[in-house]
Design a protein around this motif. Structure first.
Motif, PDB file in Angstrom:
ATOM      1  N   UNK A   1      18.366  13.258  -2.616  1.00 20.34           N
ATOM      2  CA  UNK A   1      19.028  12.189  -1.854  1.00 20.34           C
ATOM      3  C   UNK A   1      19.726  12.746  -0.615  1.00 20.34           C
ATOM      4  N   UNK A   2      19.885  11.865   0.350  1.00 19.72           N
ATOM      5  CA  UNK A   2      20.724  12.194   1.498  1.00 19.72           C
ATOM      6  C   UNK A   2      21.869  11.192   1.520  1.00 19.72           C
TER       7      UNK A   2
ATOM      8  N   UNK B   1       2.595   4.516   3.425  1.00 14.65           N
ATOM      9  CA  UNK B   1       2.951   5.244   2.188  1.00 14.65           C
ATOM     10  C   UNK B   1       4.276   6.005   2.297  1.00 14.65           C
ATOM     11  N   UNK B   2       4.961   6.059   1.183  1.00 12.27           N
ATOM     12  CA  UNK B   2       6.174   6.887   1.098  1.00 12.27           C
ATOM     13  C   UNK B   2       7.457   6.186   1.484  1.00 12.27           C
ATOM     14  N   UNK B   3       7.437   4.838   1.501  1.00  8.69           N
ATOM     15  CA  UNK B   3       8.692   4.135   1.834  1.00  8.69           C
ATOM     16  C   UNK B   3       9.693   4.287   0.690  1.00  8.69           C
ATOM     17  N   UNK B   4      10.951   4.516   1.054  1.00 12.44           N
ATOM     18  CA  UNK B   4      12.009   4.624   0.042  1.00 12.44           C
ATOM     19  C   UNK B   4      13.151   3.708   0.426  1.00 12.44           C
TER      20      UNK B   4
ATOM     21  N   UNK C   1      20.291   7.452   0.539  1.00  9.52           N
ATOM     22  CA  UNK C   1      18.849   7.186   0.483  1.00  9.52           C
ATOM     23  C   UNK C   1      18.088   8.485   0.457  1.00  9.52           C
ATOM     24  N   UNK C   2      16.783   8.365   0.626  1.00  8.96           N
ATOM     25  CA  UNK C   2      15.995   9.607   0.580  1.00  8.96           C
ATOM     26  C   UNK C   2      15.646  10.092   1.977  1.00  8.96           C
TER      27      UNK C   2
END
Ligand code: FAD
Length: 858
Positions: A631-632, A665-668, A690-691
Motif C-alpha cells: 500500500x501507499x 488491466x491492473x486498476x486498484x 491505495x496501491x
C-alpha cells in the motif's frame, strides 16, 4: 554595483594620478600602471569598483613607499572648507529650508573627489556651492529624508572625502546629533576622510566618530572591522555619502539614503541621472525589513538535510563567505530516509546512502566540513562555538559571524525499565543501521517488536519482515499512522495483518526485561510479549540542548523558536529542520513537523537570508507519503481530528475511485478523504490510501492547499489522462465534484457517525453486494429500482442512503430529493462504514493468531 568596461580606463587614470601624488619617480609610475593593468586583467567584474580600487591603491602605496599619497591635498581642502564654513553656516540658518540647504551643501562638498577628478582647484569649491544651492535637482527626496531621520533612532553617517567632511559637519549640525555616528575610513585611500580629517573638521566634538577599519574607497563590508559591521547592522538608517559608498552598498537591503554628485558616466547611467546631478535618494533595494549585511564567516551545526542544504546554497550565493560545517557523526548528507530500506536489503550498497562526502563537499562547494565534531556550547556574546573533536576528545573554539543550527531531532527513549538492553535499537543514523544489521547477522532473530506505529515504525515493520522476521507493532494509540484520521488507517490495519504483522493497538510499553536470548516487552495492559529484538520508533524530540544552553527562545512545542526568515531570538543565529517549531500552514498554530522536504527547503531559505536576501518560510503542511508493504499512504494539510480542535468550520468527503479506468488491466481502488472549509470550500487536508497513483494525487492536493484552492477549483483542474494512468474524470476532479455537491446543496449528506438507531437507512447496492455484508436494519432497494419503489420510503423522516462508495447513493438522493424526500447520501458508502468499524475486524482470527506468536517462549 558591478564593474563596467568604462571603469577600466578610469582605474588606470586614477592609479597614474595617485602614483604621481606619491612619487616623482617615473619608473614607479610605469610599474604602477603595469601592475594595475594586471589587476584589471584578473578582476572579478561582478564586484563593485571599490573592491579593485582598494587593491590598486594598496599596490601604489606599496610600490611608492608612501603611506598616504594624498595627505597634503586632504589638508589643503580641509582648510579651504573650514574657511568657507562660517559663511555656509549662515546660509543655512538664514535659508527658508535649513535641512535642504544643508543637504545641498553637503552634496556640493562631494566635488572634492580625487578618485574621479585628477585635479581640483580650491576656487572651484565656491562655484560648486552656488551651483548646488541654485540647481533644481530632479532627484532630491528631502521629504522622505526628513521623515527617515525622524523615524530613526540610530543613524550611521558614512563620510566620503577630506574637505567634504567639513560640508558634512554643516548637515550633521542640522540633524539630531545624539542619534548620529559618523564613520570614516580606517586608513588612507585616495583623498577619503580618515579620523585625522574628522578631527580637523571638529566632528568629534559634536558626534561619535568611528573608523570602518578598511582602506577601500567605499564601504566594502567584508573588509571592514567587526565593530564597524555591528554599527552598520544596528543602524536603522544609513546616510551614505559619495560614489564609492553608492557603488558598494546600493544592492543591499538596508534603510539607506545615498547622497552624492553623479560625477561619472557609469554612475549616472546606473542611477538614471545626468552627470553632475545632485542625488539624495532612498535605497531602492530596501524592503522595510532589518536584513542587511553579509557575514564573513558562517558556522553550521549539523551536516545532513537542513545543514548541508544551507551550506551548499550559501556557497552558490556567495563565493567569499567562509563556511564551516560541524557534524557530530561520521557522515554528512546521508540518506536517513533510506535507512529502513538498507536494513530490509532493498538498498544493498551501503555507499549509495552517502549522498555527499566531506571531500566532495569541499571540492565542489569549498566548505570546511568537520565530521566527528560536536558543538557543545554557543558563546553568543563573543560569537564563538565550542567544539569537541570526538576522534581526539580535544576541544577548541571557533568564531562565527552567523550561526545556522540544524541539529535535527533524536529518537525518543523514555526512561522506562530495561530500555538500555542491547536488544533494543533506534534508527537515525548509518551507525544505527549498521548496529541493527550486525545484530541480525550475528543473532539471527526470529521475532521483532516495533514500538510505535508512525512512519518509521511501519517502514521498519516492512523491512524486518523483508529480513524474514515475524513482526509485531505495539502502538499506544488505537491506530497506526497518527497523521491519518482513524478510519483512513483502518485499511492499513487490515493490510498489516495480511502481511503477517501483529498489532497491539491502544497499548503502550511499560518496560523491558532481558532473559538469556529473549527480550520481554511488558505492556501497560499487563500483557507480556516476547521477541528477539525491538526497535523503538515512538517519535522524535527536537535537539534543543545547544539552543537552550545559549539562551535562545524555545517555542511552546519544545522546538527552537524562529521567525519567518528562520532567525532565532538571536539575530545572528538561524535554525532549521527538525529542531525548530514551525507554523502549521493550515492550522496556523505552532507545530513540530519533522520531515525531510521542509528541512531541506528551510536550509535553503536560511542561506538566502544569511546571504542578504529576504525570503520567508511560509509554514509546513505535513505532506508525506509512505510505503506500507503493497500500500501507499499519503497525507497533506490538516486531519479531521486536528480541525475538530479548532474554530474552523469544515466538512469532509470520502471517495473510493480506481487509480485508472477499470477496463485497463491492473486498476486498484484507492481511498480518498478530503477536508475543506465552509462555506467557501477551501481545501484544508487530504488523505489517501491505495496501491498505485496515490503519490501523484497527494501532490496535486498538496499544491492545491498551498495555493489556497477550493474544491470548486479541483473540479476545473485539467489533469493528464490515458487509460494506464487515470480517468477522464480524475480522482482529484471527483473529490472536487463530491465536495462541491455538498457545499452547493446539490447533495445533502449525513456521516455514519451522525446516525443513531432510529434513523432510516436505505442501501442502494445490488443484492449480491448486500449478501457480502450490510448494515443491520437497512432497507435494500438497488438504485435502478428506487423510482419504482418510492412508496416503501418514509415521507416524515430523513432517508439516509448508502451504496458501496458513495456514487449510487448520491444518484438515489438526487432522485428522492426531486420527489420531495429529505434524502441524505452517506459519503464514502459501505467502504467508509467498514473502515470506521474496522476494530471489530482486528478481533478476527488472523489478528489473534498473529499475536499469539509473540505470547510464547518466555
Ligand atoms: P538531521 O538530518 O537529523 O541532521 C542533523 C544532524 O545534526 C545529525 O547528523 C546530528 O548528528 C547533527 N548534530 C546534532 N547536534 C549536533 C551538534 N551539537 N554538533 C554537531 N552536529 C550535531 N522524512 C521524510 O520527509 N520522508 C521520509 O521518508 C523520511 N524517512 C526517514 C527515515 C528515518 C529512519 C529517519 C530517521 C528520518 C526520516 N525522515 C523522513 C525525516 C528526515 O530525515 C528529517 O526530517 C530530516 O533529516 C531533518 O533534517 P535536519 O537537518 O533537521 O536533521
Amino acid at each position: 554595483m558591478r564593474i563596467y568596461l568604462d571603469c577600466i580606463p578610469c582605474f588606470i587614470r586614477q592609479s597614474l594620478d595617485a602614483a604621481r601624488h606619491a612619487t616623482k619617480d617615473v619608473n614607479i609610475h610605469e610599474k604602477v600602471v603595469r601592475g594595475v593593468l594586471g589587476l584589471a586583467n584578473n578582476m572579478d567584474t561582478r564586484k563593485p569598483p571599490p573592491v579593485i580600487g582598494q587593491k590598486i591603491h594598496r599596490l601604489i602605496r606599496e610600490l611608492a613607499g608612501a603611506e598616504d599619497p594624498y595627505h597634503d591635498v586632504k589638508q589643503q581642502f580641509n582648510n579651504a572648507a573650514l574657511k568657507l564654513y562660517p559663511r555656509m553656516r549662515r546660509l543655512i540658518t538664514e535659508s527658508e529650508n535649513p535641512l535642504e540647504t544643508a543637504v545641498r551643501l553637503a552634496i556640493a562638498g562631494n566635488i572634492i573627489d580625487f578618485g574621479v577628478k585628477s585635479t581640483l582647484q580650491v576656487a572651484e569649491l565656491e562655484k560648486a556651492i552656488s551651483r548646488c544651492l541654485s540647481e533644481k535637482s530632479a532627484d532630491m527626496q528631502i521629504g522622505a529624508f526628513r521623515k527617515a531621520i525622524e523615524d530613526s533612532e540610530n543613524i550611521l553617517y558614512l563620510a566620503d572625502n577630506a574637505g567634504e567632511i567639513v560640508f558634512d559637519r554643516l548637515l550633521i549640525e542640522q540633524l539630531p546629533t545624539e542619534k548620529i555616528t559618523v564613520a570614516v575610513k580606517g586608513s588612507p585611500v585616495i583623498n577619503d576622510a580618515t579620523m585625522e580629517d574628522a578631527v580637523t573638521a571638529g566632528l568629534h566634538k559634536i558626534v561619535e566618530v568611528i573608523d570602518n577599519g578598511s582602506d577601500a574607497p567605499g564601504t566594502v563590508l567584508e573588509s571592514c572591522s567587526r565593530s564597524f559591521r555591528d554599527h552598520f547592522e544596528e543602524a536603522d538608517l544609513v546616510i551614505a555619502k559619495g560614489q564609492g559608498n553608492y557603488e558598494t552598498l546600493s544592492g543591499l537591503n538596508k534603510n539607506m539614503f545615498f547622497m552624492l554628485q553623479a560625477k561619472c558616466p557609469v554612475i549616472s547611467r546606473n542611477i538614471g541621472c545626468d552627470i553632475g546631478e545632485m542625488i539624495l535618494q532612498k535605497a531602492k533595494t530596501f524592503d522595510g525589513s532589518k536584513e542587511n549585511t553579509r557575514p564573513r564567516k558562517v558556522v553550521i551545526v549539523g551536516g545532513v538535510a537542513g545543514g548541508a542544504s544551507a551550506a551548499a546554497r550559501l556557497r552558490r550565493l556567495d563565493e567569499d563567505t567562509e563556511i564551516v560545517l560541524f557534524e557530530r557523526g561520521k557522515y554528512i548528507s546521508f540518506a536517513n530516509c533510506g535507512l529502513p530500506y538498507y536494513i530490509g536489503k532493498v538498498i544493498t550498497n551501503r555507499d549509495d546512502l552517502l549522498v555527499q562526502t566531506p571531500e566532495k563537499f569541499k571540492a565542489r562547494f569549498n566548505i570546511d566540513v568537520r565530521v566527528n565534531s560536536e558543538v557543545t556550547e554557543i558563546d553568543r556574546k563573543n560569537k564563538r562555538v565550542m567544539v569537541k573533536d570526538l576522534s581526539s576528545t580535544e576541544t577548541y573554539s571557533e568564531k562565527y559571524d552567523t550561526l545556522i543550527l540544524s541539529p535535527g531531532a533524536e529518537p525518543a527513549r523514555p526512561p522506562i525499565e530495561g530500555i538500555d538492553s542491547s536488544r533494543i535499537f533506534t534508527l537515525r543514523s548509518i551507525p544505527d543501521a549498521d548496529a541493527i544489521n550486525n545484530f541480525i547477522a550475528e543473532q539471527q532473530p526470529k521475532r521483532a517488536v516495533v514500538v510505535g506505529g508512525g512512519y518509521i515504525g511501519l517502514e521498519m515493520a516492512e523491512n524486518l519482515r523483508n529480513r524474514g522476521m515475524l513482526v509485531a507493532i505495539v502502538e499506544m494509540l488505537d491506530q497506526v499512522m497518527p497523521t491519518l484520521d482513524k478510519e483512513m488507517a483502518a485499511s492499513l490495519h487490515e493490510h498489516l495483518h495480511e502481511q503477517s504483522v501483529a498489532l497491539w493497538l491502544g497499548d503502550g510499553v511499560a518496560g523491558f526485561r532481558q532473559t538469556n536470548s529473549t527480550l520481554i516487552v511488558a505492556l501497560k495492559s499487563g500483557m507480556e510479549i516476547s521477541c528477539d529484538m525491538a526497535v523503538l520508533a515512538i517519535g522524535v524530540k527536537p535537539e534543543v540542548g545547544l539552543a537552550k544552553q545559549a539562551g535562545l527562545e524555545i517555542g511552546i512545542t519544545g522546538g527552537i523558536k524562529v521567525d519567518e526568515r528562520l532567525r532565532t531570538s538571536d539575530r545572528d543565529i538561524f535554525a532549521v529542520g527538525d529542531a525548530i517549531e514551525v507554523e502549521h500552514f493550515v492550522l496556523k498554530r505552532a507545530a513540530l513537523i519533522p520531515l525531510a522536504g521542509p528541512a531541506n527547503r528551510q536550509g535553503r531559505i536560511a542561506a538566502d537570508n544569511v546571504a542578504g536576501r529576504n525570503v520567508k518560510y511560509k509554514g509546513t503542511q505535513g505532506t508525506a507519503v509512505l510505503k506500507v508493504f503493497e500500500l501507499t499512504v499519503a497525507m497533506t494539510g490538516a486531519t479531521e481530528k486536528e480541525l475538530k480542535k479548532t474554530e474552523i468550520e469544515h466538512e469532509k468527503v470520502y471517495i473510493h475511485p480506481a487509480n485508472h479506468v477499470g477496463y485497463y488491466p491492473g486498476a486498484h481502488q484507492m481511498h480518498i478523504k478530503i477536508l475543506f472549509n465552509k462555506p467557501e470550500g477551501r481545501l484544508l487536508g487530504a488523505q489517501i490510501v491505495g496501491k498505485e497513483g496515490v503519490d501523484k494525487r497527494i501532490d496535486v492536493f498538496a499544491t492545491a492547499i498551498r495555493c489556497g484552492l477550493t474544491v470548486f477549483d479541483l473540479q476545473d483542474l485539467e489533469l493528464a489522462y490515458a487509460p494506464p494512468y487515470g480517468s477522464g474524470k480524475d480522482p482529484i476532479n471527483m473529490a472536487g465534484f463530491a465536495a462541491g455537491n455538498i457545499l452547493d446543496r446539490t447533495a445533502d449528506i449525513r456521516h455514519f457517525e451522525q446516525l443513531d438507531g432510529n434513523d432510516f437507512l436505505l442501501d442502494v447496492r445490488s443484492p449480491a453486494e448486500v449478501a457480502r455484508g450490510r448494515i443491520k436494519g437497512a432497507l435494500n432497494i438497488p438504485v435502478n429500482q428506487v423510482r419504482k419503489k418510492l412508496d416503501e420510503l418514509p415521507q416524515d423522516k430523513a432517508v439516509n442512503i448508502y451504496c458501496a462508495v458513495g456514487i449510487r447513493s448520491y444518484i438515489a438522493s438526487r432522485i428522492l430529493k426531486q420527489k420531495g424526500f429529505d434524502a441524505r447520501s452517506l459519503p464514502g458508502g459501505y467502504s467508509t462504514y467498514l473502515a470506521r468499524t474496522s476494530e471489530k475486524l482486528l478481533e478476527g482470527k488472523t489478528g489473534r493468531q498473529l499475536r499469539d506468536e509473540f505470547c510464547t517462549g518466555f
